[in-house]
Design an enzyme around this catalytic site. Structure first.
Site, PDB file in Angstrom:
ATOM      1  N   GLU A   1      -6.250  -8.101  -0.204  1.00  0.00           N
ATOM      2  CA  GLU A   1      -6.943  -7.816   1.059  1.00  0.00           C
ATOM      3  C   GLU A   1      -8.413  -7.523   0.788  1.00  0.00           C
ATOM      4  OE1 GLU A   1      -5.219  -4.899   3.648  1.00  0.00           O
ATOM      5  OE2 GLU A   1      -3.154  -5.564   3.307  1.00  0.00           O
TER       6      GLU A   1
ATOM      7  N   GLU B   1       0.796  -1.230   0.000  1.00  0.00           N
ATOM      8  CA  GLU B   1       0.000   0.000   0.000  1.00  0.00           C
ATOM      9  C   GLU B   1       0.832   1.286   0.000  1.00  0.00           C
ATOM     10  OE1 GLU B   1      -2.753  -0.288   3.255  1.00  0.00           O
ATOM     11  OE2 GLU B   1      -4.050  -1.693   2.185  1.00  0.00           O
TER      12      GLU B   1
END
Length: 842
Positions: free
Chosen positions: A709, A603
Site C-alpha cells: 500500500e 495490518e
C-alpha cells in the site's frame, strides 16, 4: 348472614329524611305483603277492601281517634265525607301544580336534582290519590294522627298532600321513571344525570328482552299519570316489584339479601338508600325502546373523551415520525436508492444471461448465494445450479474450463509461465480497495448518514440497514468494480491486483450483522477477470474475526479482539479455520497460475498485540495453508505490524517463500507529514529506498519485502480518512467531530493556523501545473524506491472523491504515468525542484 354496615347507615339516613318531610311510616312485614300485591287488584276489589276496612273500624273503635277529638257515632259519615273531600282537593291541587309546572319551572326542581346527585334518592312515593286517602283512613283507626275537623283543615291537609305528591313526582322523574301518562320525562333520565354517567364511562343499553315482549308494571302517580317499568328479563326473572318501589328500604332489607348486578345497588345503578345486598335481581338488558345503564364501564372506544385523547396522542406521534423521516435521513435515503438500483460507482452489473436458465432449475430452498434470480448481477457467471463445494465453499458461478495464456503486457510473462525472480522483475500492482471490504474514505456515500446514528464502519452500517444491507452492498459490489476495471488496470501497464476481502465472505458468527457470502462470488468473478487480462492476484484478507487492528477497514472500529481480550483465543482459532477453508479452495488446479500472493492478515496492530502471539499464529496459519496444497511458488504475505522493519531481522526465517508486507505513507507520521513538497520527494527517494534495501537484507531485516500500500496523498484531509466525522493532522483537528485538541497543533509545513484542507481536497480540475508536477514526481519516486524490493501495489484503483488516492483519477489528471513501467523520474535528486511557487498550507 352478615350485613354491609353501609346498608344500616343508609337506612338510618333515609328514616331521618322521611321524618323531616312528615313521611315517616312504620310498616310491618305483613302490610308489605298486602300492599305489594295491591297493584294487581282491580278497582272494584280495592273499593270492596276499603269498605270492609271502614266497617271493621266502626265496629272496633269506641275511643277518640286522636288529638282532634270526635266520637264513635261521627266516624262513618266523617270518614266518607273526608275521603271524598281529600280526593277532590288532591285532584284540584295536582291540576294546579301541573299548570304551574308547564308555565315555569319551580325553584325546587334544580334543588331537588342537585340533592339527588349528592345523596341517595329517597324512596319513591308513587301512589294515587285514592291510596293516600285510604292510608289516612287506616291511620285513623290506629291513632296515628287526627283527621281535619272542618273543611278548612281538610283543604290545608289536601294542599300538604299535593305538595308531597309533587315532590314525589320530581323524585320519580329524577330517579328515571318513564312517564307514559299526562306528561313528564320520556327519556327516563334527566339530561344532567345522563352527562354525569357518560363521563364515568357507563353505557346506556336497551331494555328489550331479546325479541320477547317484556312484562311491564304500571304504577300510578299522585296526579293520575302512569309510570311503566320492565318487570322481567328474557328468562322471566323478576327485576323489581311495585310494592318494593313503593314501600322503600325497610321491606327490601327484610328480605333475603343477594348480590346485585348493579354497582352500589339501587335501581338502574342509582342509589335509593338500598345497599348492594338488595332484593333486585341482576337483569340482562332488554330490547325495548327505553334505555338502561348496563352497570359496567363503557368500552374505551365508545367514550368520546378518551377516544379524542387517543386520537390526539397518535397524531402527535405521527407528526414526530414524519419530521424525523423528512429531516434526519433525507440524504441517506437518496443515496440508498441510488445504490439499490446499481447506478452508483463505475457502471452497473447486468443480467443479460439470466434468460439462459429456467427458474425451475433452481431448488426452491436454495440459499440466496446459490440462486441467480436474486443476484444483482449475473454477467460472466455460470448460472447452472450446483451445490458442490470445495473447502465447504461453493463453486456456484464458476465455469468448468479456463485459459491461462493471457498476459498483462509485453513486459511480463503470461500466466501459464513462471514469473521469475521478483527482485529482478518486481510487481507493479494496484489495490481494488473499498470494494469487498468497505473503507469510508473510498466510498463516503455509503456512510452519508446523520452522525447520531453512529455509522462508522461496515459493522454499524449493516446493523443500521438490517435487511436492506444485502441490497445496498450487493449493488455496490456489482457496480464499483466491474470487468472494465481489470481491463483498464492491464492497460495502465500494471501486472498485479491485490483484492481485499473479509472473513464474512466465507463465514459469519452469532451476532455478526455482516452480509454473508455474497462477496464470495464477486471475489471469484474478479479472479476470473484477472485471468482474462493476464493479471496476477494477491489475496488480501482485510478483516479477520475480532478485528486484528481495531480500524474501520477491518470491519469494526474499536477494540482489538483478535489474539487479545476475552475472545482473543477464540477469534485466533476462527481465523485459522478461515484460512483452512480458504486454502483448500484455492489449492484447486485452476488457481495455480493466477494466484501469485496469499495474504495472512492485513495490518495486525502489533504495537498493541502480543508480538510472540502474532508470530506463533502466523507460523500456524502458514503451515495450514501449505499443508492444504497452496503451491510453494505462491508467496505467503504477512504484515510488518508497524514494528519497524529492522525489528523483523531473524523472525520467521523458516517460512518458505514468504514476504514481509509494509505500507508506506508520509501522512500518518507526525514528522513526515510536515515535510514540504521537495522534502517529501527526497524522503521517498532516500528514506524509503534505504528502508527497502535494509529490509531485503536478511542481516538487517526479514528478507523479501514488498510494499502492498502507498499513495500520492500529501495531506490527510480526505473526507473520512482518519475516521467517519473526524478531523485531521494537517489542520490540527484530529479527533471526533473535527475538534481541535489543546495539545495538538496543525501539522502542515507552515505549522500554524493557516493550514487548510479546502484546496487540498479540491478536484484535479483546480490543481495548478506546479502541484501536478509535484504529484507526478512524488509517485514516481515511490515506485522507484519500492522496486528495490519485491514490488508495490498502489492504494487504490479508484475512489469517489479523493483524487490523490486514485490511480485511475491520477492517470486521467496526468499525475501518474500512462504506463507504470514508463516513468519520467527515477530519483535523480538533482532534478528535485524547490516548489517555491506552491503554498505549504495545503
Amino acid at each position: 348472614m352478615p350485613r354491609d354496615p353501609s346498608t344500616d347507615r343508609e337506612a338510618r339516613g333515609e328514616r331521618r329524611r322521611s321524618t323531616h318531610h312528615g313521611h315517616h311510616r312504620n310498616r310491618s312485614s305483613a302490610k308489605h305483603d298486602r300492599d305489594g300485591d295491591r297493584d294487581r287488584e282491580t278497582d272494584a276489589e280495592r273499593e270492596e277492601r276499603r269498605r270492609k276496612r271502614r266497617s271493621q273500624s266502626r265496629r272496633h273503635t269506641s275511643t277518640p281517634r286522636g288529638a282532634g277529638g270526635g266520637n264513635e257515632s261521627d266516624a262513618p259519615s266523617s270518614s266518607q265525607g273526608l275521603s271524598a273531600a281529600a280526593l277532590a282537593q288532591l285532584n284540584k291541587a295536582n291540576a294546579k301544580d301541573k299548570a304551574k309546572s308547564r308555565s315555569r319551572p319551580t325553584s325546587r326542581q334544580p334543588e331537588q336534582r342537585r340533592r339527588s346527585s349528592r345523596a341517595p334518592a329517597p324512596e319513591p312515593e308513587i301512589r294515587d290519590a285514592r291510596d293516600l286517602a285510604l292510608e289516612w283512613e287506616r291511620s285513623r283507626g290506629k291513632g296515628r294522627f287526627a283527621p281535619p275537623e272542618d273543611s278548612e283543615d281538610a283543604e290545608r291537609e289536601a294542599r300538604r298532600a299535593a305538595r308531597r305528591a309533587a315532590r314525589t313526582r320530581e323524585r320519580s322523574r329524577a330517579a328515571g321513571y318513564e312517564s307514559v301518562g299526562q306528561g313528564g320525562y320520556e327519556s327516563g333520565e334527566p339530561p344532567e344525570r345522563e352527562r354525569r354517567r357518560g363521563r364515568k364511562g357507563y353505557e346506556k343499553v336497551d331494555g328489550g328482552g331479546g325479541g320477547l315482549a317484556p312484562k311491564v308494571i304500571t304504577v300510578a302517580g299522585p296526579s293520575g299519570e302512569r309510570y311503566e317499568r320492565d318487570r322481567t328479563t328474557k328468562g322471566g326473572r323478576r327485576v323489581v316489584s311495585g310494592a318494593q318501589l313503593e314501600e322503600g328500604i325497610e321491606n327490601v332489607q327484610s328480605r333475603k339479601p343477594h348480590r346485585s348486578g348493579l354497582r352500589g345497588g339501587g335501581f338502574m345503578g342509582m342509589n335509593f338508600g338500598v345497599s348492594s345486598e338488595d332484593s333486585m335481581l341482576r337483569a340482562k338488558p332488554q330490547e325495548t325502546e327505553s334505555e338502561l345503564w348496563r352497570g359496567k364501564p363503557r368500552p374505551w372506544y365508545k367514550q368520546k373523551k378518551k377516544l379524542w385523547w387517543l386520537i390526539g396522542v397518535c397524531t402527535v406521534l405521527l407528526i414526530i415520525i414524519i419530521i424525523v423521516a423528512a429531516v434526519v435521513v433525507p440524504n441517506s435515503g437518496k443515496d440508498e436508492n441510488k445504490r439499490d438500483d446499481g447506478s452508483g460507482g463505475g457502471g452497473g452489473g447486468g443480467k443479460s444471461n439470466l434468460g439462459s436458465i429456467s427458474p425451475d432449475s433452481i431448488p426452491k430452498d436454495a440459499p440466496s448465494y446459490l440462486n441467480p434470480f436474486v443476484w444483482a448481477s449475473t454477467d460472466d457467471f455460470n448460472l447452472t445450479y450446483t451445490a458442490e463445494t470445495v473447502g465447504d465453499l461453493p463453486l456456484m458461478g464458476l465455469f468448468t474450463s479456463w485459459d491461462d495464456s493471457a498476459r498483462a503486457n509485453d513486459k511480463v510473462p503470461p500466466l501459464n509461465k513462471p514469473w521469475g525472480d521478483y527482485t529482478k522483475r518486481p510487481a507493479r500492482g494496484v489495490n481494488v480497495g473499498g470494494w469487498l471490504s468497505l473503507e469510508p474514505f473510498i466510498t463516503p456515500s455509503l456512510f452519508d448518514y446523520d452522525s447520531r446514528f453512529g455509522i462508522v464502519d461496515e459493522y454499524t452500517l449493516c446493523s443500521y440497514l438490517a435487511s436492506r444491507c444485502a441490497s445496498v452492498l450487493e449493488a455496490h459490489y456489482a457496480s464499483f468494480v466491474t470487468e472494465s476495471t481489470f481491463r483498464d488496470i492491464a492497460a495502465a501497464g500494471l501486472d498485479h491486483v491485490r483484492i481485499p476481502f473479509s472473513y464474512w465472505a466465507v463465514q459469519t458468527y452469532e451476532g455478526d450483522p455482516y452480509l454473508f457470502r455474497t462477496s464470495w462470488r464477486y471475489l471469484l468473478r474478479a479472479i476470473e477477470y484477472c485471468r482474462k487480462y493476464g493479471l496476477r492476484v494477491n489475496l488480501d484478507p482485510h478483516g479477520l474475526p475480532g478485528s486484528q487492528n481495531g480500524w474501520n477497514h477491518s470491519g469494526r472500529l474499536g477494540a482489538i479482539n483478535w489474539l487479545n481480550g476475552t475472545e482473543g483465543d477464540l477469534n485466533a482459532r476462527r481465523s485459522l479455520e478461515f484460512h483452512d477453508r480458504l486454502s483448500r479452495f484455492f489449492s484447486q488446479p485452476r488457481y495455480r497460475n493466477v494466484i501469485s500472493h496469499y495474504g495472512l492478515a492485513n495490518e495486525p496492530k502489533m504495537t498493541e498485540l502480543s508480538v510472540p502471539a502474532v508470530l506463533e499464529w502466523t507460523a500456524q496459519a502458514s503451515s495450514t495453508i501449505r499443508k492444504n496444497g497452496i503451491p510453494e511458488d505462491v508467496i505467503l504475505v504477512f504484515g510488518d505490524g508497524f514494528r519497524g522493519l529492522g525489528n523483523w531481522q531473524g523472525e520467521l526465517q523458516s517460512l518458505p517463500n514468504a514476504a514481509l508486507d509494509v505500507h508506506q505513507y508520509v501522512i500518518f507520521n507526525e514528522e513526515q507529514i510536515a515535510y514540504n513538497h521537495s522534502q517529501k520527494i527526497r524522503f521517498a527517494c532516500e528514506g524509503w529506498a534505504r528502508q527497502t534495501r535494509e529490509s531485503m537484507d536478511r542481516s538487517t531485516g526479514f528478507g523479501p519485502t514488498l510494499v502492498a500500500e502507498w499513495s500520492q496523498a500529501d495531506t490527510d484531509c480526505a473526507k473520512h480518512l482518519t475516521n467517519v466525522g473526524w478531523g485531521n493532522r494537517w489542520t490540527g483537528t484530529l479527533g471526533p467531530g473535527g475538534t481541535r485538541p489543546k495539545d495538538v497543533r496543525p501539522r502542515c509545513p507552515a505549522l500554524d493556523r493557516t493550514c487548510s484542507c479546502e484546496e487540498a481536497n479540491a478536484g484535479p480540475e483546480r490543481w495548478s501545473d506546479g502541484y501536478k508536477r509535484f504529484l507526478r514526481m512524488f509517485a514516481e519516486a515511490q515506485m522507484d524506491s519500492f522496486e528495490k524490493g519485491w514490488g508495490w501495489f498502489y492504494w487504490v484503483w479508484d475512489t469517489e472523491d479523493a483524487a490523490q488516492w486514485s490511480y485511475k483519477k491520477g492517470m486521467a489528471a496526468g499525475v501518474l504515468p500512462q504506463k507504470a513501467y514508463e516513468r519520467e523520474f527515477n530519483c535523480d535528486l538533482s532534478k528535485i525542484p524547490s516548489f517555491s511557487d506552491l503554498p505549504e498550507t495545503y
